[in-house]
Design an enzyme around this catalytic site. Sequence first.
Site, PDB file in Angstrom:
ATOM      1  N   CYS A 118       0.869  -1.169   0.000  1.00 54.63           N
ATOM      2  CA  CYS A 118       0.000   0.000   0.000  1.00 54.63           C
ATOM      3  C   CYS A 118       0.912   1.226   0.000  1.00 54.63           C
ATOM      4  CB  CYS A 118      -0.874   0.009   1.248  1.00 54.63           C
ATOM      5  SG  CYS A 118      -1.751   1.582   1.443  1.00 54.63           S
ATOM      6  N   GLU A 153      10.904  -1.116  -9.959  1.00 55.65           N
ATOM      7  CA  GLU A 153       9.791  -1.164 -10.922  1.00 55.65           C
ATOM      8  C   GLU A 153       8.441  -0.832 -10.303  1.00 55.65           C
ATOM      9  OE1 GLU A 153      10.136  -4.976 -12.893  1.00 55.65           O
ATOM     10  OE2 GLU A 153      11.754  -4.261 -14.165  1.00 55.65           O
ATOM     11  N   GLU A 308      18.373  -2.319 -16.464  1.00 57.81           N
ATOM     12  CA  GLU A 308      18.338  -3.777 -16.571  1.00 57.81           C
ATOM     13  C   GLU A 308      18.218  -4.166 -18.031  1.00 57.81           C
ATOM     14  OE1 GLU A 308      15.299  -5.712 -14.308  1.00 57.81           O
ATOM     15  OE2 GLU A 308      15.666  -4.535 -12.505  1.00 57.81           O
ATOM     16  N   GLU A 356      12.820 -16.632 -10.461  1.00 52.51           N
ATOM     17  CA  GLU A 356      13.665 -16.134 -11.555  1.00 52.51           C
ATOM     18  C   GLU A 356      14.944 -16.941 -11.728  1.00 52.51           C
ATOM     19  OE1 GLU A 356      12.226 -11.519 -11.942  1.00 52.51           O
ATOM     20  OE2 GLU A 356      14.040 -11.897 -10.765  1.00 52.51           O
TER      21      GLU A 356
HETATM   22 ZN   LIG Z   1      -3.719   1.358   0.454  1.00 51.07          ZN
END
Ligand SMILES: [Zn+2]
Lengths: 674, 674, 674
Positions: A118, A153, A308, A356
Site C-alpha cells: 500500500c 519497478e 536492466e 527467476e
Molecule cells: Zn492502500
Amino acid sequence: MAKQIKYGRYLHGGDYNPEQWLDRPDILQKDIEYFKKAHINTVSVGIFSWAVLEPEEGKYNFDWLEEIINNLYKEGIHTILATPSGARPKWMADKYEEVLRMDPDRTRRFFGGRHNHCFTSPVYREKVHAIDKKLAERFGKHPAVMLWHISNEFGGECHCPLCQAKFREWLKEKYGTIENLNKRWCTTFWSHIYNSFDQIESPSTKGENELHALKLDWKRFVTDQTIDFIKNEVDAIREGGSELPVTANLMYDYDGLDYKKFKDVLDIVSWDNYPGWHKKEEYVTAVDVAMQHDLMRSIKKAPFLLMESCPSATNWKPINKLKKPGMLLAGSLQAVAHGSDSVLYFQLRQSQGASEKFHGAVIDHYGKDDTRVFREVTEVGEVLEQIQETVGTTMRSQAAVLYDRENDWAIADVQGPRNVDMHYRENVQKNYRALREQGLNVDIIAMEHDLAGYKVLAAPMAYMFRDGYEEKLRTYVENGGTLVLSYWSGLVDGTDKCFLDGTPYGLMDVTGIRSAEIDALYDWEENHAIPEKGSHLGISNVYTCKNLCELVEVSDAEVLMRYGEDFYQGYPVLTHKTFGKGHVYYVCADMELGFYQDFYGRVAAEAGLKSQVEFIPEGVSVTVRESDDTEYLFIQNYARKPQTVAVPAEYELLYGTESEVMAPLQTRILKKRK
Amino acid sequence: MAKQIKYGRYLHGGDYNPEQWLDRPDILQKDIEYFKKAHINTVSVGIFSWAVLEPEEGKYNFDWLEEIINNLYKEGIHTILATPSGARPKWMADKYEEVLRMDPDRTRRFFGGRHNHCFTSPVYREKVHAIDKKLAERFGKHPAVMLWHISNEFGGECHCPLCQAKFREWLKEKYGTIENLNKRWCTTFWSHIYNSFDQIESPSTKGENELHALKLDWKRFVTDQTIDFIKNEVDAIREGGSELPVTANLMYDYDGLDYKKFKDVLDIVSWDNYPGWHKKEEYVTAVDVAMQHDLMRSIKKAPFLLMESCPSATNWKPINKLKKPGMLLAGSLQAVAHGSDSVLYFQLRQSQGASEKFHGAVIDHYGKDDTRVFREVTEVGEVLEQIQETVGTTMRSQAAVLYDRENDWAIADVQGPRNVDMHYRENVQKNYRALREQGLNVDIIAMEHDLAGYKVLAAPMAYMFRDGYEEKLRTYVENGGTLVLSYWSGLVDGTDKCFLDGTPYGLMDVTGIRSAEIDALYDWEENHAIPEKGSHLGISNVYTCKNLCELVEVSDAEVLMRYGEDFYQGYPVLTHKTFGKGHVYYVCADMELGFYQDFYGRVAAEAGLKSQVEFIPEGVSVTVRESDDTEYLFIQNYARKPQTVAVPAEYELLYGTESEVMAPLQTRILKKRK
Amino acid sequence: MAKQIKYGRYLHGGDYNPEQWLDRPDILQKDIEYFKKAHINTVSVGIFSWAVLEPEEGKYNFDWLEEIINNLYKEGIHTILATPSGARPKWMADKYEEVLRMDPDRTRRFFGGRHNHCFTSPVYREKVHAIDKKLAERFGKHPAVMLWHISNEFGGECHCPLCQAKFREWLKEKYGTIENLNKRWCTTFWSHIYNSFDQIESPSTKGENELHALKLDWKRFVTDQTIDFIKNEVDAIREGGSELPVTANLMYDYDGLDYKKFKDVLDIVSWDNYPGWHKKEEYVTAVDVAMQHDLMRSIKKAPFLLMESCPSATNWKPINKLKKPGMLLAGSLQAVAHGSDSVLYFQLRQSQGASEKFHGAVIDHYGKDDTRVFREVTEVGEVLEQIQETVGTTMRSQAAVLYDRENDWAIADVQGPRNVDMHYRENVQKNYRALREQGLNVDIIAMEHDLAGYKVLAAPMAYMFRDGYEEKLRTYVENGGTLVLSYWSGLVDGTDKCFLDGTPYGLMDVTGIRSAEIDALYDWEENHAIPEKGSHLGISNVYTCKNLCELVEVSDAEVLMRYGEDFYQGYPVLTHKTFGKGHVYYVCADMELGFYQDFYGRVAAEAGLKSQVEFIPEGVSVTVRESDDTEYLFIQNYARKPQTVAVPAEYELLYGTESEVMAPLQTRILKKRK
Ligand SMILES: [Zn+2]
Ligand SMILES: [Zn+2]
Ligand SMILES: [Zn+2]
C-alpha cells in the site's frame, strides 16, 4: 535542480544479489574475479534485501553489505544502492496488515510476490523511511556508492480505506467543491451525483466502472501517490545525510503510471529493457525498442541509464529465446545510441531457487566463465571502454511525436467507435518509425513538453486537449512549425468531457476542417486513400487505411487525398493548410505504414529537416549524440542482410569496421568536430 | 384488461435527458426547435433522473421536470414518463446497503453502474414506491404525459439473504412439501436431498451449480420477482392517481428473463433494438431483427413500441459502424412493418460525459442540425407522417415458431451431447427464416401460447414438454395443424426430469417414431440427408446436416430422407405421418438452411398458406398489417442489388416508388380494401 | 502386504444407484433381469448415498441397501461397496461449516457439487469414520460384498485454517528447522525469508504464487493429506470388522495427486477411463489410453480394475459422440489386454435428473433391453466369460518410461524457456508410443520405482533428480541398462533448487556431455537433426525438432546427429556413450515421433528386446499377459483398415477369428504354454 553524475565511463554491470550467497564466500570471491574479466565496473545491490537487512523489527544487519561494497570497491567496482521497499519481510506483513494492498474488490492481498505494498499506509512509509535513512547514514557517503536505486519497478495500485481517503483528499484539492466535481465529471448521467467528497469510491468492476472521469482521476492519483511515496524515500535518504542522485527503474511502455510526472522526483531516469528479439524481423523490434529509449530520454531530455537488460534469454515470456550471437552487443549499443550512459544487466549471477532462477545471467548455475554468454558480455564491456568519450553526450531532436499517457488512458477507456482496439500506440509508432527512417533523432513527448525547437510535430489521435493544448498547438504552427494532426483529435478536455460546437476543438480554423462523423471498420474491411493530382506535397501513390475512417467537412484547406470506397468515397483523407508561418496536415484515417514513410519524407524535406546520412537502407538505424564540440554518429544494421551506408567524408571512425558495408547486427560509430 | 392508447400518429422521438443541461437554457430551447424540424413528437424523460428528482432523502425536486414537459407540450410534443428505479442516488446506497445486489458468491456489489438493485429489498421497494407515487401525483394527469416507462431494461439477479428467503417462499408455494421438491428435483443424486426449504440456496459456481432443476427454478424466480417488482411500481403509480398505461423496455433476445410472463403486467410491450447492420449482408441481419420484432409482438399479439434505436453508430459494441445512408429509414420502417407504432431513439441529444457520451444521437456534441444524421432522422419523421393511417393496425399469422425461454434455459444447461453449443437459437431461426421467406407473417411463441389459428407450427428442439405440452401438440395436429417437430424434443418435464419409457414423450404414436440415440458431431464433421425417391413432399435434393444427428426407430411413419454416412447410414433423417386431420414431420438432424427453405415451401403449400406476393426474391421482406377494412402490404429490399417484386394489381401505393424494381434498402407500402 | 482377491471371473457391471429408485420396485426388479441378460456379475453401490444412508445426524438407514445387496446376490451378482464420503448431506454442511473446503483466496465454498470436503476437518473425518464403521459392521462380512470402494475420484485441495496448520506441521516434520526450510526453498529471493513455520501460508494467486518450492511442497502435502484421509476411512472399515481389500477409483492423467504414493494405501488400483474415441484416428486415442492403463498397472505392478467406463456417449465433454459399433468391445478388451481384471461401467441405469442424467448407461431412460447399447454390453459380458482363464494373469515389461508426477509439477511451474508449454507429457508419450510400437509391454514408472529388470529406460525431461536419482541411473547403466536421457534433465533437486557446477547433475561423466544453453522455439519454428554418417546405431534419416533445442558441450561421447540450422548448426542433437555394461543416449531436442520410432527400433534391437510378433502394422497393439504356465497374446487392430498380423505357429487361438487379417477394432487373443 536535478543532481547529476559525471560517470567518466559507461556503467557496465547490473543487479547483484550477494545476500543469496553469504554462506558461499568462495562464490562471492569468484564473482569479483569474473566481474573484472568481463569489464564490469558497476553493481546494483540491495534490491529485495529487506529480510536480510532487517531480519527482525528494528534489528538491522548491514555488515555483510558493507563488506560486499568494500570488497568490490577495492577492485574498482562501484555500487548503485537500492532501497529495499520493493518487497517486505514476512514479519512486517504479519504484524501490520495495512502494508499489504487491497484489490479493487476491497479484499486484502496476502503476503507474497513483490511490488505489492500500500503506497499510502503510514506504517509502511514509516518502516521504509527508517531503513532508507539507516542505509543513507551508513552508505550515503561511501566512496563506492554512486547512485540511489529507489525500490524496484514501481507499479500497481491499492484500494484500501487509507488509499480511498487519500484519493478523496486529492480530489478535494483538485476540484474544490463537490458541485464542481459533479459538473466536470458529468455525474448527472445515470444518477451518479455525489453529495460530498466522502461518497467517492475508487473504480471497481464490482462497483463504479463506467464514469470515465473518475477512472482517469484515479489513474492520475495512483501516479501522484506513487511519486509521493518516492519522495518519502528520497526524504529519508536526505535525512540520512546522503546527497547522491536518485533514480527509479521504469518499465517498457508501462501504462499503470504516467512517467512524464517522474521528471522532477528523479535525478536520473533509468529503465529496464527486455525486447523479444528474433520473434519478428530484428529491425521491427529495434524500432519498438528505440521508441522506448527515446521516450525515456525525453522525460528529462537528458541521458538516461539502461538499468536492466538480459545477457541471454529471459524466463518470464511465453517463449524465451536465446539471444543469437551479436544480438547482445547490438542491443546494448542501441541503448547507447539513443542516449544511455550505461549497459546494466539483470542479473550478474543466477539465483539458485524461486521464480527467476532461469532468468539469463552473466554467470549461470554452471558457474564458470567459459560460456558463450560470458564471452559476449565481456565484448560489450570492451566496446564500452573503446567508445568511452561518448559517455554523457546529449541528443537534439527537431522532430517529435506526441505520445501522452493520459491521452492513452482516456482512449483505452473510451467506449467509442472501436472498443476492441483503437490502435493508438500502433498509430504513434507508425508516425515515429517513418520519421526515424528519415535518419532523424526523434523525441517522444507528452502534452506538457515545450514545443519550441521542433520543426515537425506528429500528434496522432490527440483525443484529449488538456489544459489548453489547442492553444499550444496553434502557437507552435503560427511560429512556423509543421503539425501533423489526425482523426480522433481534440474531442475532450482533461476530465474526458466532450467539447461542444465542433472538433478538433479550438483548431477548426487552424486545420480548416471540422470532424463530422467517424466510421469504424471491421478487421477484414479496408478503404483507400487516392491522391488528388497536382496537389501540395505531390503524393502519387494509393494507400490502404483500416480500423477508423473519419468524415470531415472542409472549410478552408486543400484536399490532398480522398477516400476510394464506401458511401464516403471522395471525402477527404488528407488535408493541408498553411497557418501563420507553419503548416498543418490532417490525416483522417488509420493509414498504413507506407503512407507515413512517403508522407514524412516529403514533410521533412518541406520543413528543412536533414539527416547526417543521405540514404538510409531498410533496417538501418541512425542517431546522433553530441558534446559541446563533437558529433557522434551511430549507425546500426538491423536488417537480416548486409546494407551499405555511405557516410560523408568528414566523419572519422570511432568504432566498427572501415567498410561501409555493414553486416547484420553490426554497429559503426563515427565522429566529427562540430 | 390492458390499457390501450390510440396514438393517432406514429410516435417519433426518444430518450431525452434535459437534467444534464439545466444550466444551459439556450440548449434546452434549441432542442425544441430542432425536435420540431425533425418531426419529433414524443420524448421519454426521467430515465436515470433519481439523483436530480430526489437529491436528498425525502426532498423532491420536480419543478424542472414540469417546466420541461410544459415547454415541450406547448410545441405539440408529448412525454413518456419514466420511473427512475433503473439507478439510485449515492446517498441511498450509502445509507441502505441492502438496495445493492449481491453476486452469486454472496458478496455485495458497490455503488456504481445501473440496473443493479436488489429486487426484493423492502427499503428499495419503499423508496421506489414513494417516488413513483409522487411522480404519478404530479404528472399522472398531465395532458402531455401519455405513457409510463417503468424503470429501464430490467435484468440481472440478486443473491442476498432477502432474495434467498424469497426464493425459498417461492419454492414452498410451488412444491408444497420438501419431499415433493426432492422428488421433482432428483436430489438423491450426489446426496443433495434437502430436509427443509430453509436449506435451499441459490445456485452459485461457488456452491451448487449442477442441479438443473434448482437452476431452472431460480431463473423462473428471477423473472417472477422482477415482475413482482414492476407490480410494486405500477401499484405506486395507480396509488398516485394515474390510470395511464405502462410499458417496460425489453431487450434483444435477452435470456435473463422470460418475457412471455410480462404479458399481463405490461399494458404495452416495447423494446430496444440495436442491430449490427453492415456486418453480415443486410438481409441476414434483417431476418435476425425481424424475429425479435415478431417475438415482441407475439407476447401480447398486439402492436408494440420501438422504444429505443440508434440514429447513427452505437458506442458499446466491439466495432461501432456508421449507419450507411438509407439504413436508418429502412430499419425504422422494418419495425413498423412488423407491428411497431413508434420509431423512438436513444438518444435525442448526446450527453457530454460518462460512458455513453459517444452513443449516436439526433443532436450530437457539435450541436447543429446540418448533419447527415439529423437529415436522415427528419426523413423518418416525414415518412411516418405520410403513412399515418397504418398506425395501430394489427397483424395475423398462420404460421408460428416455438421459441420458448424456459426450454432455452434448460437446453443451455443441459450437459448432454454437445456442451459447446446445442445451436438451439440458430435452429429456431432457420425455421423462422424459411417460413418468412415464403412471404408469411410468422409469430414467435412460447408453450403457453394458444395454437388455434396456426396452420403450420415449427417446434424445433422442444426439449422440455412443460405442463402437458405434448397434449397441446396432439390436439393441434388432430384438429388439422401441421407440426414440424425435431430431434431433442420431449425429453424432460418442467423440472428438467427425464421422461421414462421413450421419447418424444407422449407423441411416439403421433410422430410414429421413437428417438433411440443422438450422435454429436465435431464442428468439422457433417452428414447428409438423402431423399427417398417418390416419397411424400417430393424433396429431391441432398442436404447437409451437422452438430446433432438423432437415430430414431420408426414404428409408423413414412421415411422421406435418410442419412448418407456413418454407421447410421440409411437411418431416417426426415419422417412424415398424418395424424387426425393434420400432418407431423419429424426432423432428426440439424439441417442446413437450404433444407428448411425447400421443405417449408412444400409444407406451406400443403397447408394452404399463401403470401400476398407471388415470387419473393432473395433479401426481400414481406409483411402485412391490417385494419378492420384495409390490408397494408410492406415490402422491403435488404439485398445489396435491386430486386423486382411484382405486386397484384388490386394494391394501391401508399409509400415508395411506383416502379416494382426496388433499390437496396428501399421500402414500398401498398394497401387494398379487404 | 496388500490384500488380494481371486475373482475367478472378470468383473462385469458397474455403478448402480438403486437409492434413486426406491419408490419404483418394478424398476429395481427389472434391473436384475437385465443384468443377468447382459452377463453382469458385479455392481458398485453406495457411491454418493450418504443422504439416504444417514438422512439425519446419527440416524442410519441401511435396510434398503441390505435388501438390494441380497436381491442381487441371490442372482449371482456381487457387490463392490462404496464409502459415501464423496458427497455429504446438506444437514452436515449446515451444522458443521468446516466440512466444506476453502478456496485459495481463503473464502469457503458453499454446499453443492461433490468431491469438495476439507480433508483435514476433524468433524468430517469423525463423521466419515462413523458411517464407514457402521457400513463395515453391517456389510463387511456379507458374502456378496467383495471389495471396498473408498469415496470417489479423490481430488482437489482445501486452504482452510485447519489445512494450513496441518501443512505447517507437515513442513516442520520434513525440514526440522525454519533455517533449513529457508535454505532449501531459497527464500532470500524477494525477501521471503520465514522466521518461523507459523508464518507459512498455502500458495495463492492472491498471495505467494512464485516460490516454486512452496508450491511443490503444497502439492505433496495435498497428496499426503488425501492419503491420510483414506487411511482414516480404511481404519474405520477395519474397526468395523471388515478385512476385505480396498480400492479407490483414480482418474485419467490426473495431476492434482501423485498416484504413485497410493501404492501402499490401496490393496487394488482401479481407475475410470473415458477416452474420446472417434475424435482423432482410433489408434492415436488407443496409444493415449494404453499409457494410462500401463501407468495404473505399474503403480503396484499388478492387475488393476477398470472401475468406470462408458457404455455409450458421455455427457460432460464439449462434444459427446456415440461409440460406433465395436468400439465398446475393443475398448473394454484393451483394458484387459493391459492388465485389468474387470470391465465396469458408469452407469448401469441412467438417473432421471441432475447433472449426469444424459451420461451413457447400460439401461437408459427408455428402460428396455432392445437397444444397440444393451446388445453391445451383452457381447462384452459374453466375451469376458469366454476368456475367463486369463483373469488374474500378470504382465512383465523389459522397457519402461519415466513419467514422474513431481517432475511434472515442477516442469509445469518452471518459469523457464517455454511458459506456454514445455510439452513434457507429449514427449513422454512419444517415447512410450515408439517403444510400444516395437510390440513390447511397457511400464510407466516414477523415480521411486526399482529399475532392475528393465533393459531399456526412457527418461525424457527428467528435470528433477530427487533423492539421488542420478545415482540410481548411474547404477542402472553400469549394470548393463540402456538409458535414454534428454534435454532438460537433472537441473534441480527435490525442492526445485538448481544444481550448481553443470548438468545433467551427477551424470556429466555418464552421458559424456554438459548442457550449456537451451533455446526455445516459437510454434512456427523448427530445426532439424541431421544424421552423422557411419555413426553408432546407423540412423540415416533427417528428422524435425521443435519447441526446445538444447546446446550441449561434448566431453566424451559420440555425436550421432547434429542440428541443421540456426547459429547452433552442427551442434549435437543425439549422442551415445557406453558406460559400464550399458548404453546412454542423450536426446538434445524435442524430436518428432518419427525419430523415436526409428531410434527405438534400433535401441530395442541393441538391447535384445524382442516382441512375440515379428511385424506390427500401423495401428496394431500387442501385449502379453501371463500366468505361471501360459502366455496370452492380445492383438488389437485400431487402424481404420484391415491389417494382417502374422503370429508364430505355436500360439493357439483363445478368442477372435482364425484369420490373421484383422478388421478395424477387431481383437484376437492367443495363448501358448510357456
Ligand atoms: Zn492502500
Ligand atoms: Zn437481494
Ligand atoms: Zn481444510
